[in-house]
Structure formats: structure tokens, C-alpha cells
Design an enzyme around this catalytic site. Structure first.
Site, mmCIF file in Angstrom:
data_model
loop_
_atom_site.group_PDB
_atom_site.id
_atom_site.type_symbol
_atom_site.label_atom_id
_atom_site.label_comp_id
_atom_site.label_asym_id
_atom_site.label_seq_id
_atom_site.Cartn_x
_atom_site.Cartn_y
_atom_site.Cartn_z
ATOM 1 N N TYR A 159 -3.679 6.034 -7.494
ATOM 2 C CA TYR A 159 -3.683 4.973 -6.472
ATOM 3 C C TYR A 159 -3.909 3.614 -7.140
ATOM 4 C CZ TYR A 159 -5.358 1.989 -2.700
ATOM 5 O OH TYR A 159 -5.525 0.940 -1.840
ATOM 6 N N THR A 195 -10.927 0.918 8.723
ATOM 7 C CA THR A 195 -9.512 1.096 9.056
ATOM 8 C C THR A 195 -9.228 2.602 9.085
ATOM 9 O OG1 THR A 195 -8.726 1.137 6.774
ATOM 10 C CG2 THR A 195 -9.015 -1.040 7.773
HETATM 11 N N1 LIG Z 1 -9.031 0.634 3.531
HETATM 12 C C1 LIG Z 1 -9.387 0.484 2.257
HETATM 13 O O1 LIG Z 1 -10.445 0.960 1.800
HETATM 14 C C2 LIG Z 1 -8.502 -0.320 1.331
HETATM 15 C C3 LIG Z 1 -9.051 -0.878 0.158
HETATM 16 C C4 LIG Z 1 -8.245 -1.632 -0.685
HETATM 17 C C5 LIG Z 1 -6.911 -1.816 -0.369
HETATM 18 N N2 LIG Z 1 -6.396 -1.256 0.757
HETATM 19 C C6 LIG Z 1 -4.982 -1.481 1.042
HETATM 20 O O2 LIG Z 1 -4.877 -2.203 2.252
HETATM 21 C C7 LIG Z 1 -3.610 -1.903 2.872
HETATM 22 C C8 LIG Z 1 -3.818 -1.608 4.334
HETATM 23 O O3 LIG Z 1 -4.666 -0.488 4.442
HETATM 24 P P1 LIG Z 1 -5.491 -0.157 5.761
HETATM 25 O O4 LIG Z 1 -6.887 0.050 5.325
HETATM 26 O O5 LIG Z 1 -5.163 -1.124 6.831
HETATM 27 O O6 LIG Z 1 -4.872 1.297 6.075
HETATM 28 P P2 LIG Z 1 -4.405 1.992 7.429
HETATM 29 O O7 LIG Z 1 -4.231 3.431 7.045
HETATM 30 O O8 LIG Z 1 -5.319 1.658 8.559
HETATM 31 O O9 LIG Z 1 -2.972 1.344 7.719
HETATM 32 C C9 LIG Z 1 -1.846 1.622 6.922
HETATM 33 C C10 LIG Z 1 -0.590 1.628 7.813
HETATM 34 O O10 LIG Z 1 0.540 1.879 6.942
HETATM 35 C C11 LIG Z 1 1.422 2.778 7.641
HETATM 36 N N3 LIG Z 1 2.250 3.495 6.665
HETATM 37 C C12 LIG Z 1 1.860 4.501 5.831
HETATM 38 N N4 LIG Z 1 2.913 4.903 5.086
HETATM 39 C C13 LIG Z 1 3.981 4.137 5.458
HETATM 40 C C14 LIG Z 1 5.334 4.078 5.033
HETATM 41 N N5 LIG Z 1 5.819 4.894 4.095
HETATM 42 N N6 LIG Z 1 6.143 3.160 5.611
HETATM 43 C C15 LIG Z 1 5.687 2.333 6.581
HETATM 44 N N7 LIG Z 1 4.418 2.356 7.041
HETATM 45 C C16 LIG Z 1 3.570 3.249 6.467
HETATM 46 C C17 LIG Z 1 0.498 3.696 8.414
HETATM 47 O O11 LIG Z 1 1.194 4.328 9.473
HETATM 48 C C18 LIG Z 1 -0.593 2.715 8.888
HETATM 49 O O12 LIG Z 1 -0.280 2.158 10.149
HETATM 50 C C19 LIG Z 1 -2.993 -0.781 2.035
HETATM 51 O O13 LIG Z 1 -2.062 -1.310 1.120
HETATM 52 C C20 LIG Z 1 -4.176 -0.217 1.269
HETATM 53 O O14 LIG Z 1 -3.781 0.389 0.057
HETATM 54 C C21 LIG Z 1 -7.159 -0.536 1.618
#
Ligand SMILES: NC(=O)c1ccc[n+]([C@@H]2O[C@H](COP(=O)([O-])OP(=O)(O)OC[C@H]3O[C@@H](n4cnc5c(N)ncnc54)[C@H](O)[C@@H]3O)[C@@H](O)[C@H]2O)c1
Length: 261
Positions: A159, A195
Site C-alpha cells: 500500500y 472513514t
Molecule cells: N482512511 C485512512 O486511514 C487513510 C490514510 C491515508 C490515506 N488515505 C487515502 O485517502 C483516500 C480516501 O480514503 P477514505 O479513507 O476516504 O476511504 P473510503 O474507503 O471511505 O473511500 C474510498 C472510496 O473509493 C471507492 N473505490 C474503491 N475502489 C474503487 C475503484 N476501483 N474505482 C472507483 N472507486 C473506488 C470506494 O467505493 C469508496 O467510496 C484513499 O486514497 C486512501 O488511500 C486514507
């Protein structure tokens, strides 16, 4: 709320949940017309309803960002709906499968999926946004969601590597895009317990355990509280707005000071 993005045409991927949903709502509040894209169409329809209920303009598009044809169609949908594309926020990311997996726990399928969605989605989005920006003229803005896990070794080996790749692609796009008035930046969040990301990694906690986990995460940040989707959305609004007109190639941690130590 404001007019920082008045009249802009924007796409937010992964806007069915979390950072994407809150960012789409904030972009619309600032006057953008927003294509809300997600692999889960029902979820983005809900986001669009929330935006419309608040007086904004939005369209729902089903899109798997790891599929190039879907990404091309998503950008075409924005151009068809709003006449042009000004902003692409490539925000989709999926977590380490079976959260807590070590590097050697990853199967070839796990690897291909993480790379395909997290890096492939940003590659296809960046590529086709640049093509559209050059076609229409006048520049454009790309924002990607990276991660603290792409800056330091935290949050999963493969990741984190996909997020490191996102960071590098962002900087390359900033340099290649600059002569055309195209900016590219990334936000790099730390762990956001509230989230749906952890659940996507197979970890669901009851509310009280989640609050405890969030408090624990918060304590590891110098500012002392966990990061929220709202924190990320505010950084996103700034970076895609003209207030950041001379900001490009930046990887902005939204992490309460975590990587500054
Ligand atoms: N939550 C954390 O701890 C965290 C930390 C650092 C970075 N991030 C990054 O932040 C971003 C948002 O994460 P979040 O926490 O809002 O997650 P989340 O799971 O709440 O939302 C992610 C969304 O992406 C959609 N998705 C997944 N695969 C997909 C695909 N192939 N095509 C289109 N849509 C798709 C899902 O349906 C979901 O609605 C991501 O890039 C994640 O890697 C998250």
C-alpha cells in the site's frame, strides 16, 4: 459557503464515501459543478443528493478507476455535463487487504489489485486529465490522494509503495504540466479512523472500540487528534483553488505533524 471554485468543473473520484464525499460537498459549496465518481454508483448518487439538497450542482458517474475506458468515459461525462474539465481530484485508494498483513502475506493478486487501483487509477486519471486540459487549453488542476504511508514506512508495505508511486507521478505531472498551466499536487493524509477505509481492509470495530482506536491514533500525532475527512477536504479545496495558483508539485501531509518529527 464561499466562492473559491465558482464556475469550475470538477471530478472527485471515490466520492461515494470518506474524503471523496466530503471533498465533493466542499467543492460544490465553493461553487464548483462536480462529477462524483465511484465504483459504487448507489453511494455516489447519495453524495449527489446531499450536494443538491445543499443547493449545489453535481452528477453521479459509476467508474472503476483501474479501468482506463471507465476513466476516459468519466472525463467525457464531465465535459458533456459542464462543457470542460478544470479540476480532477483522484482520491480513490484501497487499503492493505487483511489490514495488518506483512509484506510476505501479500499474494500476487493482492499486489496486482493494490497497484491497479491505487497507482493505476491515478495514472489513468492524470493521463486523461492532461489530454483533456491540453485539448481545451487554459491549464487545469490535478490533485491526488497520497498518504503518509508513501512518505514514511507506515500503514502497509505494498500500500505504502503504491502511494510513493502516486507521489512521484504527481511531481512528474507538475513538471511536465507546468508549461501548459497545469498544476499537480497531492494530499498525504495520516490514518483516518472514521472513514470506511478500515472496513474496506476487513477491519470493522464497534463504535466504542473505534473511538478508543481513534484516540490512540490521535495521540501519535503532535497535534494530538486523529485526522478527519474534513481536514483533507479543506486542504483539497485550497490546493485546487486559484489561491494555490503558484503551488505545484507539492506533497502536503495532512497528519497533525506526524512526519515532521
Ligand atoms: N482512511 C485512512 O486511514 C487513510 C490514510 C491515508 C490515506 N488515505 C487515502 O485517502 C483516500 C480516501 O480514503 P477514505 O479513507 O476516504 O476511504 P473510503 O474507503 O471511505 O473511500 C474510498 C472510496 O473509493 C471507492 N473505490 C474503491 N475502489 C474503487 C475503484 N476501483 N474505482 C472507483 N472507486 C473506488 C470506494 O467505493 C469508496 O467510496 C484513499 O486514497 C486512501 O488511500 C486514507
Amino acid at each position: 459557503m464561499g466562492n473559491l471554485l465558482d464556475g469550475k468543473s470538477a471530478i472527485v473520484t471515490g466520492s461515494g464515501s470518506g474524503v471523496g464525499r466530503v471533498s465533493a460537498l466542499r467543492f460544490a459549496e465553493e461553487g464548483a459543478r462536480v462529477v462524483c465518481a465511484d465504483i459504487r454508483l448507489e453511494q455516489v448518487k447519495e453524495t449527489v443528493s446531499l450536494i443538491e439538497a445543499a443547493g449545489g450542482t453535481a452528477t453521479a458517474v459509476g467508474c472503476d478507476v483501474s479501468n482506463e475506458d471507465d476513466v476516459v468515459a468519466m472525463i467525457a461525462a464531465a465535459v458533456e455535463a459542464y462543457g470542460r474539465l478544470d479540476i480532477l481530484f483522484s482520491n480513490v485508494g484501497i487499503p492493505t487487504p487483511r489490514l495488518g498483513s506483512t509484506l510476505e502475506d501479500h499474494t500476487a493478486e493482492d499486489f496486482a489489485r493494490l497497484v491497479g487501483v491505487n497507482f493505476g487509477g491515478v495514472f489513468f486519471g492524470t493521463k486523461h486529465a492532461i489530454i483533456q486540459f491540453k485539448r481545451q487549453g487554459g491549464g487545469g488542476v490535478i490533485l491526488n490522494t497520497g498518504s503518509v504511508a508513501g512518505l514514511v514506512s507506515w500503514g502497509g508495505s505494498v500500500y505504502g509503495a503504491t502511494k510513493g508511486a502516486v507521489h512521484q507521478l504527481t511531481k512528474a505531472a507538475a513538471i511536465e504540466g507546468a508549461p501548459f498551466g497545469i498544476r499537480a499536487n497531492a494530499i498525504c493524509p495520516a490514518g483516518m479512523p472514521y472513514t470506511n477505509f478500515m472496513a474496506a481492509g476487513g477491519m470493522t470495530l464497534p463504535a466504542d472500540a473505534l473511538d478508543q482506536a481513534a484516540a490512540q491514533v490521535g495521540k501519535s500525532h503532535p497535534l494530538g487528534r486523529p485526522i478527519t475527512a474534513e481536514d483533507c477536504a479543506e486542504a483539497a479545496v485550497f490546493l485546487v483553488s486559484d489561491r494555490a495558483a503558484n503551488v505545484t508539485g507539492v506533497l502536503l501531509p495532512v497528519d497533525g505533524g506526524y512526519v515532521a518529527r
